[in-house]
Each structure stands twice: as C-alpha cells, then as structure tokens.
Design a protein around this motif. Structure first.
Motif, short mmCIF file in Angstrom:
data_model
loop_
_atom_site.label_atom_id
_atom_site.label_comp_id
_atom_site.label_asym_id
_atom_site.label_seq_id
_atom_site.Cartn_x
_atom_site.Cartn_y
_atom_site.Cartn_z
N ILE A 266 45.30 99.43 87.45
CA ILE A 266 45.75 99.81 88.80
C ILE A 266 47.17 100.32 88.75
CG2 ILE A 266 46.34 98.89 91.09
CD1 ILE A 266 43.92 97.09 90.91
N LEU A 267 47.39 101.45 89.40
CA LEU A 267 48.74 101.97 89.60
C LEU A 267 49.09 101.73 91.07
CD1 LEU A 267 51.18 103.69 88.51
CD2 LEU A 267 49.97 105.70 89.42
N ALA A 268 50.18 101.00 91.29
CA ALA A 268 50.54 100.65 92.67
C ALA A 268 51.99 101.01 92.95
CB ALA A 268 50.32 99.16 92.90
N ALA A 269 52.24 101.51 94.14
CA ALA A 269 53.61 101.78 94.59
C ALA A 269 54.08 100.58 95.41
CB ALA A 269 53.65 103.05 95.43
N ILE A 270 55.14 99.93 94.94
CA ILE A 270 55.61 98.69 95.56
C ILE A 270 57.00 98.92 96.15
CG2 ILE A 270 56.07 96.23 95.20
CD1 ILE A 270 53.18 96.94 94.54
N PRO A 271 57.17 98.70 97.45
CA PRO A 271 58.52 98.82 98.03
C PRO A 271 59.46 97.79 97.38
CG PRO A 271 56.83 98.66 99.74
CD PRO A 271 56.17 98.33 98.45
N PRO A 272 60.73 98.16 97.18
CA PRO A 272 61.65 97.25 96.49
C PRO A 272 61.66 95.84 97.07
CG PRO A 272 62.69 99.37 96.87
CD PRO A 272 61.37 99.42 97.56
N GLY A 273 61.59 95.73 98.38
CA GLY A 273 61.63 94.41 99.02
C GLY A 273 60.40 93.56 98.71
N GLU A 274 59.34 94.18 98.19
CA GLU A 274 58.09 93.45 97.91
C GLU A 274 57.93 93.16 96.42
OE1 GLU A 274 55.82 92.45 100.19
OE2 GLU A 274 56.99 93.27 101.85
N GLU A 275 58.86 93.68 95.62
CA GLU A 275 58.68 93.61 94.17
C GLU A 275 58.50 92.18 93.66
OE1 GLU A 275 61.87 96.22 92.48
OE2 GLU A 275 60.49 96.14 90.77
N ASN A 276 59.40 91.31 94.04
CA ASN A 276 59.32 89.94 93.51
C ASN A 276 58.02 89.26 93.93
OD1 ASN A 276 61.63 90.02 92.04
ND2 ASN A 276 62.93 89.25 93.73
N ALA A 277 57.67 89.42 95.19
CA ALA A 277 56.44 88.79 95.67
C ALA A 277 55.22 89.36 94.94
CB ALA A 277 56.31 88.99 97.18
N PHE A 278 55.21 90.67 94.70
CA PHE A 278 54.10 91.29 93.96
C PHE A 278 54.01 90.74 92.55
CE2 PHE A 278 52.59 94.74 91.12
CZ PHE A 278 51.30 94.86 91.59
N LYS A 279 55.15 90.68 91.88
CA LYS A 279 55.15 90.19 90.50
C LYS A 279 54.71 88.72 90.43
CE LYS A 279 59.33 91.81 89.37
NZ LYS A 279 60.51 92.10 88.53
N GLU A 280 55.16 87.95 91.40
CA GLU A 280 54.75 86.53 91.41
C GLU A 280 53.24 86.40 91.65
OE1 GLU A 280 57.31 84.67 94.32
OE2 GLU A 280 59.07 85.15 93.09
N ALA A 281 52.73 87.20 92.59
CA ALA A 281 51.29 87.14 92.87
C ALA A 281 50.48 87.58 91.65
CB ALA A 281 50.96 88.01 94.08
N ALA A 282 50.96 88.61 90.95
CA ALA A 282 50.27 89.08 89.74
C ALA A 282 50.30 87.99 88.67
CB ALA A 282 50.92 90.36 89.23
N ALA A 283 51.45 87.33 88.54
CA ALA A 283 51.57 86.26 87.54
C ALA A 283 50.61 85.13 87.86
CB ALA A 283 53.02 85.75 87.49
N ARG A 284 50.50 84.79 89.14
CA ARG A 284 49.54 83.73 89.53
C ARG A 284 48.12 84.15 89.16
NH1 ARG A 284 52.79 83.26 94.08
NH2 ARG A 284 51.39 84.53 95.36
N ALA A 285 47.82 85.44 89.29
CA ALA A 285 46.48 85.94 88.95
C ALA A 285 46.34 86.17 87.44
CB ALA A 285 46.21 87.25 89.70
N GLU A 286 47.43 85.89 86.71
CA GLU A 286 47.44 86.06 85.25
C GLU A 286 47.11 87.49 84.82
OE1 GLU A 286 45.16 82.95 83.38
OE2 GLU A 286 46.24 81.39 84.47
N ILE A 287 47.62 88.44 85.61
CA ILE A 287 47.44 89.86 85.26
C ILE A 287 48.81 90.47 85.02
CG2 ILE A 287 46.68 92.12 86.11
CD1 ILE A 287 44.48 90.61 87.67
N PRO A 288 49.06 90.95 83.79
CA PRO A 288 50.36 91.55 83.51
C PRO A 288 50.56 92.84 84.30
CG PRO A 288 48.85 91.82 81.65
CD PRO A 288 48.15 90.96 82.64
#
Lengths: 323, 323
Positions: A266-288
């Motif tokens: 998946i290629l996703a465009a993430i607004p800067p303010g959402e970056e940390n939350a996106f990365k944390e959610a991905a980490a919880r899903a165990e997807i790099p």
C-alpha cells in the motif's frame, strides 16, 4: 460432473450466510445502516497472471487476495466475495479440491465468505474472476484523489520481490540465490499478502491511498494524477526485497523493482499531523511502513529521485501480457 | 492502448456515481438503511455462451442481461454492476466501441450504471464476467425455497425460442421459417429480455421464484428441490414461442423447448390468494404470465405431464459446453 454436483462437493462448504447455500439465483448482503460497501473486481487468467501448472491453492489465493489488497487500500474490512470460474478439462477434481482448499484457508485467514458465483465450461484456459465486497463506516472510503501538498508518502513492506520471483520461474535464473530466497520470491509472486491489517490505519490517517499492483512508479503516477499533485519519491528510501541485491549483478535492476508488478503493498499519503498515529497503528498491526517521499503542489505524476536526479524508465507500469 | 486509455475512451462514459470515474482501486455503494442488496455474478465466454463473430453489442447485452434476469427473479431493482473483460487481440477498438454502445443502451434501458471492473489481456478468447447488484426492501428477497403446496406456478413470456435460435445459427436450418421469424429467434438467443418489469410483482406476490436459464424442466426441478415440493407442470399449458410449431417437423421438438437453455423467463410460485394481484401487476407491467402448473406436497423435483403421462427427457437441463 454437473454444476449442482460441483457446487455440492466443492463450493457449498465455502458459502457464507448471504450465499443461501449457493442454491439460489443470487446472494444477498444486508449492510448495517451506518456502513458503506466497497466493491472491487479483478480477473486473473492462466498464462497471463499465473503460470500453467501453478499450484491450484496459490491460484485461488492470488485470485482472492488481489481483490483483498484493493479493499485494504481503501480502508475497508472484507465482508464477502463472489467467484466466477471458467473450467477447462484440466481443471479437474483434484485441481478443484486444492483450489477450494486454498479459498477455505484464506476465508478463515481474512474472515470473508463466499456469497455467490458461477462456473462455466472453458475449452482451454482457466480464468478466475472475483468480486470482493468490503465495508467501512459511511463516507470514510479512502480515495486515490485526496493527497495534499505536505503529505508524507508511506509504503508498506518491500517491493520488487514478486517481479523477481516471476523472473526466476520464467527463465530459471537466480543460481546466485539460496533455496530459501528462491522459494520466498516465488511465493511472493504466486501468493500476494494483502495488507488487510493496515486497512484501519489507512482509513483513520491517510488522505489518499492505493495498492501497488502494476509497479510503484506507475501506481504513484496514478495517485499523483488523481490528486492533482506531484509525488516525489527518494529511491534510496524505497525498501526493496532483501534478496534483490544479490540479483542486481545478474539481470535484475532497480528499475525492474520500481516498475515491476504484483507487489500488492500500500502506498499512502499521510498528513504530517497523522504520521505518528499512522506509524503506531501500523506497528500494532505488525506491518512495516516506510516514509519514501512527499507530496508537492502542482503536478500529475510521480518523480523518483536517485542521487538527486529524476530516474527515467523505459516503462513505468507492468503490463500483464501473455507469460 | 494501455488500460488507462482504454478506461478513458470506452468505459468512463459508462461510470455511475459510485465508480469514482473508474480511477480508483474500487467503487462504492451507499445503500439506504431499509434496503438489502442482492448480488449475482454470471460469466460468459466466446465459443461457449456466444458465437465467435456475434455482434459485440449483443455480447454486451447478453453478459449484462443474464445477470439482470437473476435480479428480477429475486424481486430486486437493478442498482449497479461491475465488469471484467478478458480481451484477446480481436477484441479491438471497433469491437470495444460497439460493445460499450451495447452496454450504454442497456444502462439507460434498465437504469443501472457501471461501478467498477477490470480489463485483462487474453491470448485467445473473449470472456466477460459481470457482477450485478440490486436492491429491495430489507428481508423481501424472493428465494427459490419458499414454494408451498397449493401455490400456482406461473411462467412469464414463452420458452423454446432461444434454443431454436441457437440451432438456426449452428446448423443453418429453419428454411421453413420466414425471415422475420428467423431474425426474432436468433435475437432471442443473442439478446435475452430480462423480466425486470416483473420484479416488483414477484417480490410482492410470489412465495418462490427463479429465472429459467438452463431449461424449464431442470430449473423447475431446482425450485421444487429447494422448496421440498413437487412441481407439477402441464405441458399443454406451457406457452411456446409461436414459431416453434413450424420447426417441430424439422428436428426441433417439444423436449428441446422444455429442456433447452437461455430462455430467461421467470417461473414463480404464487399462493392462490395472491393470484389476481399478481396477474394484475404483470398486466400493468405489460408482461404476459401464464399458469402452467401447481405445487404439491412431498417431493423434490418437477413432473411435466403430457396427456396425463409424465414426460421423460434424455436430459433435463441445458449444459453450456463448447458451441
């Protein structure tokens, strides 16, 4: 074997609630009032998207998963699917049994059930068409067209492995790889891993997303074009399959990795303010996930930079022609 | 022509609201809270369900209408469809243009729009898979399994014409017919007329229904089996295409009419108390319906009586093999 017997023996065990035992003209879906349905349809054909002689389980998984990959990129949760199968004589009982076992395993893995479908005779080629239906809260589907200047481009997993796997199958190259790498690359080609686990994070945090099915360069073009932006990607940040470096002196190239097909990341465009939350959610899903670039104003395509220069490609998208 | 150009030139004009211009990974459906969705998927292949050289418009209409026929038999109103097309080289620009014109005309006629789909390369054979989505009030889908003893069996239109049309195309028989009859029978084979106009009447008044796609005898078996009843049909009451009588001395037979495929009429079980309302609703829709039999307790198949004796058939359903 007539169609009723075929349904009885092979397909009924896969049928979910809305399938009515596959004994009716149609299935049904009863969505709850606060959800939209996301629908996608991909067809794969023997000799085009998979090789004659590919194991039937992997054909089943590929047919289903390319659709699940689309759902994930839109932020949707799998609900059900319909299957049409064109069966030539070599699509015999052992083939069907293994094909349906492949579907059964994936139904459990991705929590999706068969709603309906069709089987037809084919004089020659196996063709599988799947329509997958997903759900998400009303109005929250993630489009290709929402990317905004300033967004960071994130890519799940790694790319290039699937196209390398196809090369290994086609020209029996790759003597420089050990068995484990060879097997893993072939499996990447045969069995996409849809990023279903990332769907929720995409839905909550991405302004735009799509799945990479025809090559990163061409698919990034599509996101940029739909959003009216320039997607700037740094080649050195793009995570490649770890085995590729061993193939780069042997016919495979960075260009092939960036423009080859069948990655299903998946290629996703993430607004800067959402970056940390996106990365944390991905980490919880165990997807790099990896930041590979940024979105800039005014444009309609992607630019992939290497050592500060734009890379030129002979073609930007993989085209599935006859294998 | 690449896929983007193909979409741009041919398919985007067909796209409805949920299709997102066919520029996304998936389409979406936003159903209202008091409706169920009915989903059906039929695939047709060149040389199996249509003849090589059949006009592309009629291929398009057949692919869509066999699905609309399923929706009508379930009482559902068409909403949208997804299309997958496997394109060999002879599926060229003029072919595609005519194919899409066929779809466009039917979209207007049946008030349905394209939501999404896929096009793939095919080395040889044209294959079209359509998934159609319909809607109806929650919980009102008409099943095959609801027929009750005492119900009257109604058939829309006439049967046998389509199979006779196929015979005319295949063996160039039918010299005893005038041009008008020949053309009409061929058209019946090539262009099914789904009974969309009867859907509402079926939904309001039928206890069970299905569409006749594989022959009246075999499809009546399916309704009987799903409902756990005996369907008793009087052959003399079954309305046949008016041209068939001219063919009965020339190779075509009553058996062929009762077991041939591609009729796409609706067989509905109507409780006696609903008969008048059903007939009035059908008349308002200008669709002829005929009582052809009755539902009796205890059984799992259909019995077709001729002069009081059960007719025996060499096979009860039409099987689409290679043409």
């Amino acid at each position: 074997m007539d169609e009723l017997e075929l349904i009885d023996r092979f397909f009924r065990p896969l049928a979910g609630e809305g399938a009515l035992g596959l004994l009716d003209d149609a299935g049904f879906v009863s969505p709850s009032s606060d959800r939209d349905l996301v629908v996608t349809k991909d067809m794969i054909a023997e000799g085009v998207h998979f090789l004659p002689g590919d194991p039937p389980e992997t054909v089943a998984r590929k047919a289903l998963r390319v659709n699940l990959s689309d759902l994930a990129a839109k932020g949707a949760k799998p609900l059900g699917y319909l299957l049409a199968l064109a069966q030539p004589p070599h699509c015999n009982e052992p083939w069907l049994k293994a094909f349906c076992e492949g579907l059964a395993g994936d139904q459990e893995r991705y929590r999706i059930a068969l709603i309906g479908g069709d089987t037809i005779a084919s004089p020659d080629r196996i063709t599988v068409s799947i329509t997958a239906i997903g759900t998400l809260p009303t109005g929250t589907m993630v489009h290709r067209s929402g990317a905004k200047p300033g967004d960071i481009l994130y890519l799940s997993g790694t790319i290039g492995g699937s196209n390398a796997g196809l090369s290994l199958l086609q020209d029996r190259s790759g003597a420089e790889l050990d068995e484990e790498d060879r097997a893993r690359l072939v499996l990447r080609y045969r069995e996409p891993q849809p990023r279903t686990g990332l769907a929720e994070a995409v839905r909550r945090h991405a302004s735009a997303a799509l799945d990479i099915s025809d090559g990163l360069a061409g698919d990034a073009d599509k996101l940029a074009s739909a959003s009216g932006v320039r997607a700037v990607i740094e080649a050195r940040h793009v995570p490649l399959d770890p085995a590729l470096s061993k193939l780069f002196d042997h016919g495979f190239s960075l260009e092939k990795a960036l423009t080859g097909g069948d990655d299903y990341e998946i290629l996703a465009a993430i607004p800067p303010g959402e970056e940390n939350a996106f990365k944390e959610a991905a980490a919880r899903a165990e997807i790099p996930v990896t930041a590979i670039g940024r979105v800039e104003a005014n444009g309609d395509r992607a630019v992939i930079l290497k050592d500060g220069e734009e890379m030129a490609f002979s073609r930007r998208s993989f085209v599935h022609g006859q294998l």
